[in-house]
Design a protein around this motif. Structure first.
Motif, short mmCIF file in Angstrom:
data_model
loop_
_atom_site.label_atom_id
_atom_site.label_comp_id
_atom_site.label_asym_id
_atom_site.label_seq_id
_atom_site.Cartn_x
_atom_site.Cartn_y
_atom_site.Cartn_z
N MET A 404 8.99 6.51 -3.03
CA MET A 404 9.92 5.63 -3.73
C MET A 404 10.41 6.25 -5.05
N PRO A 405 9.50 6.78 -5.88
CA PRO A 405 10.00 7.45 -7.08
C PRO A 405 11.00 8.57 -6.76
N PHE A 406 10.77 9.29 -5.67
CA PHE A 406 11.71 10.35 -5.29
C PHE A 406 13.07 9.75 -4.95
N ILE A 407 13.04 8.68 -4.17
CA ILE A 407 14.31 8.09 -3.75
C ILE A 407 15.04 7.50 -4.95
N VAL A 408 14.29 6.80 -5.80
CA VAL A 408 14.91 6.20 -6.98
C VAL A 408 15.52 7.29 -7.86
N ALA A 423 8.82 4.56 -11.75
CA ALA A 423 8.37 3.97 -10.49
C ALA A 423 7.08 4.61 -10.00
N ALA A 424 6.76 5.76 -10.55
CA ALA A 424 5.52 6.44 -10.13
C ALA A 424 4.29 5.67 -10.59
N ARG A 425 4.50 4.64 -11.39
CA ARG A 425 3.36 3.84 -11.84
C ARG A 425 2.59 3.20 -10.70
N THR A 426 3.28 2.98 -9.57
CA THR A 426 2.59 2.33 -8.46
C THR A 426 1.51 3.24 -7.88
N LEU A 427 1.50 4.49 -8.28
CA LEU A 427 0.46 5.40 -7.79
C LEU A 427 -0.80 5.21 -8.61
N ARG A 428 -1.91 5.03 -7.90
CA ARG A 428 -3.13 4.75 -8.64
C ARG A 428 -3.90 6.01 -9.01
N GLU A 432 -2.00 12.49 -8.32
CA GLU A 432 -0.84 12.25 -7.47
C GLU A 432 0.32 11.69 -8.28
N ARG A 433 0.00 10.86 -9.24
CA ARG A 433 1.07 10.30 -10.06
C ARG A 433 1.74 11.41 -10.87
N LEU A 434 0.93 12.25 -11.48
CA LEU A 434 1.46 13.33 -12.31
C LEU A 434 2.33 14.27 -11.48
N ALA A 435 1.84 14.64 -10.30
CA ALA A 435 2.62 15.55 -9.45
C ALA A 435 3.95 14.90 -9.07
N THR A 436 3.93 13.59 -8.87
CA THR A 436 5.17 12.88 -8.54
C THR A 436 6.13 12.89 -9.71
N ILE A 437 5.61 12.57 -10.89
CA ILE A 437 6.45 12.51 -12.09
C ILE A 437 7.11 13.86 -12.36
N LEU A 438 6.35 14.93 -12.14
CA LEU A 438 6.88 16.25 -12.48
C LEU A 438 7.89 16.76 -11.45
N THR A 439 7.82 16.26 -10.21
CA THR A 439 8.73 16.80 -9.20
C THR A 439 9.92 15.88 -8.92
N ALA A 440 9.79 14.59 -9.25
CA ALA A 440 10.90 13.66 -8.97
C ALA A 440 12.21 14.11 -9.63
N PRO A 441 12.17 14.72 -10.83
CA PRO A 441 13.45 15.12 -11.45
C PRO A 441 14.22 16.20 -10.70
N PHE A 442 13.66 16.79 -9.64
CA PHE A 442 14.44 17.75 -8.86
C PHE A 442 15.50 17.06 -8.02
#
Ligand code: GDP
Ligand code: MG
Length: 728
Positions: A404-408, A423-428, A432-442
């Protein structure tokens, strides 16, 4: 007693709060479909049996231990403004999960009313909810609603008024048991909080203690006003944390959450929910999902949807985009003709019209893209994507909730990395949250889209849809690869399981889709008219000053004089038309040379030139460098800056060419430069606002990391592409 009543609408994101708010107050509000849309506090007034009632639409939250500013705002409103009733709007389809927040309201001692929303869907699924039983078990009024049709809204508001009058602001907070360790600590802490008087007038003392054990940063910070108390509470909390880590290898937070869920499970086991599960009742939605989320068909459908979206976007958007480009060309011509030559003309034509106009020119295409995005979002397709992609994501060290963070962020182009990162907050799990936050901006956010469209339009106009498709998939691939890399090196940690209920499909209403499209589009336009405009003007100044030194300017003037004199002489001698035209051409060349020299000499030009030594490896000349440096602020600036740079760099009064045409005509700018630039734009440092969001969601250390790492990665990849490409 006719005092004005305040009711707060609270609940998880997407539960229908705003829809209910609109039904109650009749106001038009945003209706969104991904977590975190409701950001501002919205209020409305209504009259119930001759009483004024103020209704406040709070931001969606999952928990009363806030992770974000919005959640904090919602909680602070409840604590400080003490609404007469808190109406918890919950999605009755996911009762168990939704009640988690309700339990926390009860712990806080909030006067709670439950609105079981989306009852239409519950009924369609042949489920029944025994509201009387639920009400009895929880000790609060429960009303069934269908916010979208306004069903149950009167009953809801009447119940709220009646409940308020009955309890007169006195509600006993729910005292749950959280197991021996936690309960003992709470018993020890509660009198301390009471004794200090801190916060005691606003919230129950036991609640403060509970928040301490949950590690709520805001409450902990607030308690610092009483140093002795803070020290005592901290020492107890630390002791309990150490104890449960040693004995159960867990955190107090998780124990507390487990007990809340246990309480809810116990309630629901009392026969609150009944489901008729005969085969014929398999919902249409479920049947569709059998296909859409099928391991083999699902990804194919997903690719087809994306592919279709881009073909449609370019097919439909191209024509009005041509009109807009023509309009801005014409506007530039008019400005040039009506404003006397000089700095002001240059500011208006090169800085504003060619800069911001470039960004605005893409509005039609972007609106079509936003339309597709809003449709898919309202339909509920995004949740399916998360489900399909979970399997893939695990392989790369991410989580189904990372989808979802990627799509958003623009996984389906047009998003924005700022809400994506949030939106990466939903990751507990923290890694995994950090990896999502760092890659979503691509992902292909709405600001990168005009850059893509510009370059695609200039160099690959026949394959526009395919190129956009390739860029979109490329962004996903890069995000996954980088996530794998990060998870294998700097952010290690085990994977966590992914559980997800698929919400039913909702047929989007044309009105809803149009409103969402327009809201996104308007944001784009507003940004172009404010932030991008301001940056454009700044960059125009940086590209204009310092102006060419007097002696150089005089030199150009002298050369112009010479040519002019030769031309006059030739004219007197009765030279042919072509000969005279050649003189005109030489004059124009000289003008262009002077303009280019002036741009090179400017502050931005010098920076761009200084970087050329390095960036020429990736195929960029100094003009592109200026644009890319500007793009650190916001990615649209790449377009506006190129617009200004190419406009300043040439002097031709009839020039109404679009920026794409100018780029395509520049011999220094070939297709491989364009591809290299596309790769660089996709990968390099997130824009400034996103960097701040990353810092808020993780730390400044990671935010700085993302700027440096992404830019280095982008440069490496772009150089590779350019060097290999130009050698083929
Ligand atoms: P919020 O995030 O809590 O403000 O939720 P919204 O009000 O934006 O609603 C989220 C989605 O649920 C929207 O697409 C609404 O149209 C839809 N929705 C809201 N209430 C109902 C309802 O009672 N039944 C159905 N089927 N959909 C609803
Ligand atoms: Mg809302």
């Amino acid at each position: 007693m006719s005092e004005k009543l305040t009711f707060a609408l609270a609940g998880n994101p997407n539960s229908g709060k705003t829809t209910m708010f609109n039904a109650l107050t009749g106001a038009r509000q945003h209706v969104g479909n991904y977590p975190g849309v409701t950001v501002a506090k919205k209020e409305g007034l209504l009259r119930v049996d001759g009483r004024d009632v103020r209704v406040v639409d709070l931001p969606g939250t999952y928990s009363l231990t806030p992770y974000s500013q919005e959640e904090l705002a919602a909680r602070n409103f409840l604590i400080n403004e003490k609404p007469h009733a808190v109406i918890d709007v919950l999605d009755a389809n996911t009762l168990e999960r939704s009640l988690y927040l309700a339990v926390q309201f009860l712990e806080l001692g909030a006067p709670l009313i439950l609105a079981l929303n989306m009852m239409d869907e519950v009924r369609r699924r042949r489920m029944t909810i025994d509201t009387a039983k639920l009400s009895e078990l929880m000790g609060v009024p429960v009303v069934e609603t269908i916010a979208r049709d306004g069903e149950g809204k009167e009953a809801l508001i009447r119940e709220a008024v009646a409940y308020t009058e009955a309890n007169r602001g006195k509600v006993e907070p729910l005292r749950l048991s959280y197991g021996r360790d936690i309960d003992a600590a709470l018993d020890e802490m509660e009198p301390l909080v009471k004794g200090s008087g801190l916060l005691a007038s606003l919230v129950p003392a036991r609640w403060v203690a509970l928040k301490f054990l949950e590690g709520d940063p805001d409450i902990i910070a607030m308690s610092q006003r009483d140093k002795a108390l803070a020290a005592a509470l901290t020492s107890i909390a630390d002791r309990v944390a150490a104890h449960v880590r040693r004995t159960e290898n867990t955190h107090p937070e998780s124990i507390i959450a487990d007990h809340r869920y246990g309480y809810i499970a116990a309630l629901l086991r009392e026969g609150v929910v009944r489901k008729d599960t005969t085969a014929e009742n398999l919902r249409l939605s479920d049947r569709v999902d059998k296909v859409v989320t099928n391991a083999f068909l699902g990804p194919l459908i997903m690719l087809a949807v994306l592919y279709g979206m881009f073909q449609l976007t370019f097919a439909v958007g191209e024509i009005p985009m041509g009109w807009l480009e023509a309009f801005f060309g014409w506007l530039g011509g008019v400005a040039e003709a009506s404003i006397p030559e000089g700095l002001f003309q240059s500011l208006v034509v090169s800085g504003v019209i060619d800069g911001v106009g470039g960004v605005l020119g893409f509005v039609p295409l972007i609106l079509v893209m936003f339309l597709c995005l809003s449709f898919l979002e309202d339909l509920g397709y995004m949740a399916r994507l998360a489900y399909i992609l979970d399997r893939v994501f695990k392989l790369f060290g991410l989580h189904g909730s990372s989808v979802m963070p990627f799509i958003v962020s623009g996984g389906i182009p047009g998003g924005c990395a700022v809400p994506g990162v949030m939106a990466a907050r939903t990751l507990r799990s923290a890694p995994e949250r950090l990896a999502t936050i760092l890659t979503a901006p691509f992902m292909s956010c709405g600001a990168k889209v005009p850059v893509y469209i510009l370059l695609i339009g200039a160099f690959f106009p026949e394959a526009a849809g395919n190129a956009m498709f390739a860029l979109t998939l490329g962004a996903w691939a890069m995000a996954l690869l980088v996530a794998r890399l990060l998870r294998g090196t700097v952010i290690k940690g085990a994977a966590t399981p992914f559980l997800m209920e698929l919400p039913p499909y909702r047929i989007p209403t044309p009105r809803g889709v149009l409103i969402h499209t327009w809201e996104r589009g308007w944001q784009y336009i507003k940004k172009a008219g404010t932030i991008i405009l301001a940056i454009s003007v700044l960059l125009w100044a940086a590209m204009t000053f310092p102006s060419l030194p007097d002696d150089q300017a005089a030199d150009f003037e002298a050369r112009r004089g010479t040519i002019q004199a030769e031309m006059d002489a030739a004219a007197q001698a009765g030279a042919a038309e072509e000969a005279l035209a050649a003189f005109e051409g030489r004059l124009a060349d000289l003008d262009n040379a002077q303009a280019e020299e002036a741009l090179r000499n400017s502050l931005a030009g010098r920076v761009g030139t200084a970087l050329e030594g390095l960036t020429s490896l990736a195929g960029y000349d100094w003009r592109t460098n200026i644009a890319l440096v500007g793009g650190f602020a916001a990615k649209e600036v790449i377009v506006s800056t190129l617009g200004t740079a190419y406009s300043l760099g040439e002097v031709d009064p009839e020039e109404t060419d679009s920026l794409s045409a100018r780029l395509a005509a520049d011999p220094a700018f070939g297709p491989w430069t364009a591809i290299s630039l596309l790769v660089f734009t996709m990968l390099y440092a997130p824009c400034f606002v996103t960097v701040v969001a990353i810092a808020k969601e993780s730390s400044w250390g990671w935010a700085v990391f993302s700027m440096i790492f992404n830019t280095a990665l982008a440069f490496g990849a772009a150089t590779l592409v350019y060097q290999v490409g130009t050698r083929l």
